[in-house]
Design a protein around this motif. Structure first.
Motif, short mmCIF file in Angstrom:
data_model
loop_
_atom_site.label_atom_id
_atom_site.label_comp_id
_atom_site.label_asym_id
_atom_site.label_seq_id
_atom_site.Cartn_x
_atom_site.Cartn_y
_atom_site.Cartn_z
N LEU A 188 0.81 -1.65 -0.05
CA LEU A 188 -0.31 0.10 0.04
C LEU A 188 0.50 1.34 0.16
O LEU A 188 2.24 1.33 0.39
CB LEU A 188 -0.74 0.40 0.61
N TRP A 189 0.83 2.50 -0.81
CA TRP A 189 1.05 3.35 -0.84
C TRP A 189 -0.17 4.45 -0.29
O TRP A 189 -1.21 4.49 -1.07
CB TRP A 189 1.46 3.71 -2.19
N SER A 190 0.17 4.86 0.82
CA SER A 190 -0.81 6.46 1.25
C SER A 190 -1.27 7.84 -0.15
O SER A 190 -2.02 8.54 0.02
CB SER A 190 0.38 7.32 2.48
N GLY A 191 -0.12 7.45 -1.44
CA GLY A 191 -0.91 8.50 -2.46
C GLY A 191 0.03 9.92 -2.09
O GLY A 191 0.92 9.88 -1.24
N ASP A 192 -0.29 10.91 -2.61
CA ASP A 192 0.03 12.08 -3.42
C ASP A 192 -0.24 13.24 -1.47
O ASP A 192 -1.61 12.91 -1.19
CB ASP A 192 -0.22 12.63 -4.28
N ILE A 193 0.77 12.80 -0.95
CA ILE A 193 0.17 13.98 0.44
C ILE A 193 1.11 15.40 0.32
O ILE A 193 2.27 15.60 -0.04
CB ILE A 193 0.66 13.03 1.72
N THR A 194 1.05 16.14 1.82
CA THR A 194 1.60 17.46 1.72
C THR A 194 3.14 17.13 2.13
O THR A 194 2.47 16.45 3.05
CB THR A 194 0.75 18.21 2.35
N SER A 195 3.66 18.05 2.63
CA SER A 195 4.80 18.11 3.19
C SER A 195 4.60 19.55 5.01
O SER A 195 4.59 20.37 4.79
CB SER A 195 6.13 19.03 3.05
N SER A 196 4.27 18.62 5.52
CA SER A 196 2.99 19.36 6.96
C SER A 196 3.75 18.79 8.11
O SER A 196 3.71 17.01 7.97
CB SER A 196 2.05 20.30 6.30
N TRP A 197 3.33 19.35 9.21
CA TRP A 197 3.76 18.73 10.71
C TRP A 197 2.68 17.32 10.54
O TRP A 197 3.03 16.05 10.99
CB TRP A 197 3.61 18.93 11.78
N ASP A 198 1.71 17.91 10.14
CA ASP A 198 0.44 16.57 10.30
C ASP A 198 0.03 15.65 9.14
O ASP A 198 -0.39 14.95 9.56
CB ASP A 198 -0.82 18.24 10.30
N SER A 199 1.21 16.31 8.12
CA SER A 199 0.79 14.91 7.68
C SER A 199 1.78 13.84 7.95
O SER A 199 1.54 12.69 7.83
CB SER A 199 1.54 15.15 6.08
#
Length: 104
Positions: free
Chosen positions: A48-59
């Motif tokens: 599994l791959w989480s997909g395109d995510i943002t670069s943030s502490w929350d991510s």
């Protein structure tokens, strides 16, 4: 039973088809990368791959929780875009991003 219990089996069936087709084709161990999952999918070499995510502490926080949940569900392999896919424009010069990437 209810159809909702089997609503997302498409991912399982696609992983099974890829596994069976490639295994039949050349007999080597199969590895496939997918964004969706269903119980039992790990037996077909699906990661599994989480997909395109943002670069943030929350991510980062969410990725850690996702990783633990998938592994507790019996899916041993899981991947993400380390540092996020959507990165800041100043990613090479930003001390804030450097700290986030180091922690990641």
């Amino acid at each position: 039973g209810e159809g909702n219990a089997y609503w997302n089996t498409f991912s399982l069936e696609v992983s099974k088809a890829i596994h069976n087709g490639l295994e039949h084709y050349d007999g080597r161990r199969v590895f496939s990368l997918t964004r969706s999952s269903f119980a039992g999918q790990q037996r077909y070499g699906a990661t599994l791959w989480s997909g395109d995510i943002t670069s943030s502490w929350d991510s980062l926080r969410r990725q850690i929780a996702m990783s633990i949940n998938y592994q507790l569900s019996g899916i041993p392999t899981w991947s993400m875009d380390t540092g996020g896919f959507f990165r800041p424009d100043d990613q090479y010069d930003s001390p804030e991003y450097a700290q986030l990437l180091t922690r990641w």
